[in-house]
Scaffold this motif. Sequence first.
Motif, PDB file in Angstrom:
ATOM      1  N   SER A   1      -1.304 -16.945  -0.705  1.00 59.42           N
ATOM      2  CA  SER A   1      -2.173 -17.109   0.458  1.00 59.42           C
ATOM      3  C   SER A   1      -1.836 -16.075   1.527  1.00 59.42           C
ATOM      4  CB  SER A   1      -2.083 -18.527   1.021  1.00 59.42           C
ATOM      5  OG  SER A   1      -0.795 -18.746   1.561  1.00 59.42           O
ATOM      6  N   GLN A   2      -0.576 -15.725   1.688  1.00 63.39           N
ATOM      7  CA  GLN A   2      -0.190 -14.702   2.645  1.00 63.39           C
ATOM      8  C   GLN A   2      -0.652 -13.322   2.172  1.00 63.39           C
ATOM      9  OE1 GLN A   2       0.934 -15.108   5.685  1.00 63.39           O
ATOM     10  NE2 GLN A   2       0.794 -17.307   5.343  1.00 63.39           N
TER      11      GLN A   2
ATOM     12  N   ALA B   1      -4.206 -13.261   2.973  1.00 63.10           N
ATOM     13  CA  ALA B   1      -4.394 -13.201   4.415  1.00 63.10           C
ATOM     14  C   ALA B   1      -4.193 -11.776   4.920  1.00 63.10           C
ATOM     15  CB  ALA B   1      -3.423 -14.146   5.114  1.00 63.10           C
TER      16      ALA B   1
ATOM     17  N   HIS C   1      -8.230 -16.725  11.910  1.00 61.62           N
ATOM     18  CA  HIS C   1      -8.359 -17.975  11.148  1.00 61.62           C
ATOM     19  C   HIS C   1      -8.197 -17.724   9.653  1.00 61.62           C
ATOM     20  CE1 HIS C   1      -9.532 -22.077  10.266  1.00 61.62           C
ATOM     21  NE2 HIS C   1     -10.337 -21.595   9.329  1.00 61.62           N
TER      22      HIS C   1
ATOM     23  N   GLU D   1      -6.588 -15.421   8.227  1.00 64.01           N
ATOM     24  CA  GLU D   1      -5.200 -15.070   7.945  1.00 64.01           C
ATOM     25  C   GLU D   1      -4.268 -16.261   8.105  1.00 64.01           C
ATOM     26  OE1 GLU D   1      -4.651 -11.832  10.653  1.00 64.01           O
ATOM     27  OE2 GLU D   1      -5.683 -10.412   9.346  1.00 64.01           O
ATOM     28  N   GLY D   2      -4.796 -17.376   8.600  1.00 61.52           N
ATOM     29  CA  GLY D   2      -4.004 -18.588   8.763  1.00 61.52           C
ATOM     30  C   GLY D   2      -3.086 -18.552   9.966  1.00 61.52           C
ATOM     31  N   LYS D   3      -3.420 -17.750  10.957  1.00 62.54           N
ATOM     32  CA  LYS D   3      -2.563 -17.580  12.131  1.00 62.54           C
ATOM     33  C   LYS D   3      -3.024 -18.376  13.342  1.00 62.54           C
ATOM     34  CE  LYS D   3      -1.169 -12.899  10.857  1.00 62.54           C
ATOM     35  NZ  LYS D   3      -1.204 -11.485  11.262  1.00 62.54           N
TER      36      LYS D   3
ATOM     37  N   GLN E   1     -10.916 -26.534  10.151  1.00 61.99           N
ATOM     38  CA  GLN E   1     -12.084 -25.886   9.549  1.00 61.99           C
ATOM     39  C   GLN E   1     -13.351 -26.246  10.316  1.00 61.99           C
ATOM     40  OE1 GLN E   1     -11.842 -23.562   7.245  1.00 61.99           O
ATOM     41  NE2 GLN E   1     -14.041 -23.207   7.290  1.00 61.99           N
TER      42      GLN E   1
END
Length: 178
Positions: free
Chosen positions: A17-18, A21, A139, A141-143, A148
């Motif tokens: 996932s990283q 991202a 978002h 990138e999960g940062k 959602q």
Amino acid sequence: MKKTIAILLMLVILLPSQAFAASVSTSYVEKLYFESYKDSVKEVRAAQKKMNKVVCPDVQTLTSKSKASMARYKTVVKSKPSKDVLAKAKADKDQDKKLLSKAKKECSASKKNIKKESNQALKDIAVYKAGLVKVIKTHLEGKDSLSQEQFTKTVHDGLTHIDSSFRDILNSLRTHSQ
């Protein structure tokens, strides 16, 4: 042993996932969310060009009148009339030329102001879009801490704002054009 398995499991889950991202690019976000943006900008530019022809209808009328008085003056000069007739024709030609020049100057200033306003609105939209792209990238990138649902609402509201801004610019240009 449990700690090592937990760490390995976390690495297996988090690393892909990283890696994804890190690969989120601005062009990817723009293709995904702003596919009609360039078309809208082109539509505004086309409306600006159309405005140039329509915003000052009196210029066309005065141009015709000026050309006609110039033709009359040339005809009068060729016929070798009296000084009074020649002076009258010249005065009419000069007056029509001055009126045309004044109308063109006013028209040019008016078009310049209208175009300046619409260009500023386009710049404002571009700045807003850049901010929205940052939110989307963050978002993806999960940062961020957005859920959602919050993210979807934020993006929807942003895209709606951009679309309505384009509509407002086009309506304004069309209003000035009539």
